[in-house]
Design an enzyme around this catalytic site. Structure first.
Site, PDB file in Angstrom:
ATOM      1  N   SER A  11       5.654   7.970  -1.399  1.00  8.36           N
ATOM      2  CA  SER A  11       4.456   7.150  -1.619  1.00  8.36           C
ATOM      3  C   SER A  11       3.220   8.038  -1.715  1.00  8.36           C
ATOM      4  CB  SER A  11       4.303   6.165  -0.455  1.00  8.36           C
ATOM      5  OG  SER A  11       3.118   5.417  -0.625  1.00  8.36           O
ATOM      6  N   HIS A  36       6.066   7.472  -5.968  1.00 13.08           N
ATOM      7  CA  HIS A  36       5.763   6.039  -5.956  1.00 13.08           C
ATOM      8  C   HIS A  36       4.239   5.877  -5.964  1.00 13.08           C
ATOM      9  CE1 HIS A  36       6.502   1.788  -4.861  1.00 13.08           C
ATOM     10  NE2 HIS A  36       5.449   1.909  -4.068  1.00 13.08           N
ATOM     11  N   ASP A  38       1.161   3.473  -5.706  1.00 16.85           N
ATOM     12  CA  ASP A  38       0.667   2.154  -5.300  1.00 16.85           C
ATOM     13  C   ASP A  38      -0.696   1.909  -5.932  1.00 16.85           C
ATOM     14  OD1 ASP A  38       2.625   0.990  -3.582  1.00 16.85           O
ATOM     15  OD2 ASP A  38       2.113   2.475  -2.060  1.00 16.85           O
ATOM     16  N   MET A  40      -3.703  -0.749  -6.249  1.00 21.56           N
ATOM     17  CA  MET A  40      -4.271  -1.946  -5.594  1.00 21.56           C
ATOM     18  C   MET A  40      -5.636  -2.233  -6.200  1.00 21.56           C
ATOM     19  SD  MET A  40      -3.357  -1.257  -1.598  1.00 21.56           S
ATOM     20  CE  MET A  40      -1.808  -0.508  -1.103  1.00 21.56           C
ATOM     21  N   HIS A  69       3.878   0.744  -8.758  1.00 24.23           N
ATOM     22  CA  HIS A  69       3.891  -0.563  -8.091  1.00 24.23           C
ATOM     23  C   HIS A  69       2.509  -1.187  -8.245  1.00 24.23           C
ATOM     24  CE1 HIS A  69       4.244  -2.661  -3.850  1.00 24.23           C
ATOM     25  NE2 HIS A  69       4.189  -3.541  -4.847  1.00 24.23           N
ATOM     26  N   MET A  71       0.013  -3.708  -7.537  1.00 21.35           N
ATOM     27  CA  MET A  71      -0.449  -4.798  -6.657  1.00 21.35           C
ATOM     28  C   MET A  71      -1.784  -5.261  -7.229  1.00 21.35           C
ATOM     29  SD  MET A  71       0.711  -3.104  -3.038  1.00 21.35           S
ATOM     30  CE  MET A  71       0.894  -1.475  -3.723  1.00 21.35           C
ATOM     31  N   MET A 140       9.425  -6.286  -0.699  1.00 24.92           N
ATOM     32  CA  MET A 140       8.415  -5.802   0.251  1.00 24.92           C
ATOM     33  C   MET A 140       8.888  -6.066   1.682  1.00 24.92           C
ATOM     34  SD  MET A 140       5.971  -4.325  -1.383  1.00 24.92           S
ATOM     35  CE  MET A 140       5.080  -3.968   0.137  1.00 24.92           C
ATOM     36  N   GLY A 145      -0.600  -4.042   0.934  1.00 24.77           N
ATOM     37  CA  GLY A 145      -2.040  -3.781   1.005  1.00 24.77           C
ATOM     38  C   GLY A 145      -2.433  -2.643   1.917  1.00 24.77           C
ATOM     39  N   PHE A 146      -1.590  -2.351   2.913  1.00 23.92           N
ATOM     40  CA  PHE A 146      -1.997  -1.342   3.890  1.00 23.92           C
ATOM     41  C   PHE A 146      -0.798  -0.502   4.320  1.00 23.92           C
ATOM     42  CE2 PHE A 146      -4.808  -4.964   4.225  1.00 23.92           C
ATOM     43  CZ  PHE A 146      -6.048  -4.355   4.074  1.00 23.92           C
ATOM     44  N   GLY A 148       1.202   1.761   7.262  1.00 19.37           N
ATOM     45  CA  GLY A 148       1.323   1.737   8.712  1.00 19.37           C
ATOM     46  C   GLY A 148       1.570   0.368   9.338  1.00 19.37           C
ATOM     47  N   ASP A 178       9.982  -1.150   0.357  1.00 20.54           N
ATOM     48  CA  ASP A 178       8.664  -0.522   0.463  1.00 20.54           C
ATOM     49  C   ASP A 178       7.941  -1.115   1.671  1.00 20.54           C
ATOM     50  OD1 ASP A 178       6.322   0.839  -0.129  1.00 20.54           O
ATOM     51  OD2 ASP A 178       5.817  -0.375  -1.886  1.00 20.54           O
ATOM     52  N   GLY A 179       7.410  -0.232   2.519  1.00 15.51           N
ATOM     53  CA  GLY A 179       6.681  -0.661   3.711  1.00 15.51           C
ATOM     54  C   GLY A 179       7.518  -0.514   4.961  1.00 15.51           C
ATOM     55  N   GLY A 200       6.703   6.445   3.231  1.00 13.86           N
ATOM     56  CA  GLY A 200       5.260   6.571   3.459  1.00 13.86           C
ATOM     57  C   GLY A 200       4.995   7.214   4.804  1.00 13.86           C
TER      58      GLY A 200
END
Ligand code: DX5
Ligand code: ZN
Length: 232
Positions: A11, A36, A38, A40, A69, A71, A140, A145-146, A148, A178-179, A200
């Site tokens: 990520s 990857h 991201d 947003m 990805h 978003m 997901m 969106g975030f 951690g 992812d996540g 990530g």
């Protein structure tokens, strides 16, 4: 059915932007399979992240393929932009795409592999009539969106349900997670049927370990899960 091969995706949003070239070299020599990206837009998700400019910059430092990805609300507006910037795989959210089948077909027409992402609350059945149009399903593990965040447990069941659904249709479609793809969570994700793992802050970019150690441990965790049978 035989399972599709394990792929490790790093990520890029979790890299050190002050030392981006150094991190890209480390990721490539550690043997990751994809970067990857991201993206947003501050609308579909309440945050901002990467863009075509950072993709173009990354491609000057690495030959790693990019999985992107989006978003982003109404992603159909930007398909050409992201394929021209280097997307090998382009993923749109089901929740953001009104004419999803048209969008997937256009991505393939532009020469990229077509992916769909589902938020934790979105049912697999929203894809019942587009399964043949999908090269990769991104499930997901957190609300996007975030970085951690903690895993939403029902997302594990969704992986297993998705693999059964593809098997029943004779499709070896890639399933990406992812996540919170952590060393502890990955064996469960792999045994449920995921084969693309986005690392990530929970793994590859975990503070206190090197990128090379993070990639090695993530791949080992995925292979360990492959050999185990899935149970809830
Ligand atoms: C999703 C996140 C993830 C990212 C986070 O919105 O941006 O794409 O990979 O990784 P973790 O959860 O490990 O910090
Ligand atoms: Zn992502």
């Amino acid at each position: 059915m035989s399972q599709p091969p394990i792929r490790i995706c790093a990520s890029l949003a979790c890299a050190d932007f002050l030392h981006l070239e150094r991190d890209l070299v480390a990721l490539e020599s550690a043997g990751v399979d994809y970067l990857h990206i991201d993206v947003m837009d501050g609308c579909f998700v309440p945050n901002f992240a990467l863009s075509p400019d950072i993709m173009r910059a990354a491609r000057r430092a690495t030959t790693l393929p990019l999985d992107v990805h989006l978003m982003v609300a109404r992603p159909e507006r930007y398909l050409e932009t992201f394929v021209e910037a280097g997307s090998g795989i382009l993923v749109v959210h089901q929740e953001a795409s009104v004419h999803l089948q048209r969008t997937l077909s256009r991505i393939r027409g532009l020469g990229a592999r077509a992916g769909v992402a589902l938020n934790p609350a979105t049912s697999l059945h929203t894809l019942d009539y587009v399964l043949e149009d999908i090269d990769l399903l991104l499930i997901m593990m957190v609300n996007p969106g975030f970085v951690g965040q903690k895993l939403v447990p029902s997302a594990l069941t969704k992986i297993a349900d998705a693999r059964s659904m593809f098997d029943a249709r004779g499709l070896a479609t890639d399933i990406q997670v992812d996540g919170n793809v952590s060393f502890a969570n990955v064996p469960h994700m792999a045994s449920a049927g995921a084969n693309f793992f986005v690392g990530g802050t929970s793994s590859i970019f975990q503070p206190g370990i090197t990128i090379s150690e993070g990639v090695r441990r993530l791949r080992a965790a995925a292979e360990k899960g492959r050999g185990a049978s899935w149970r809830q």
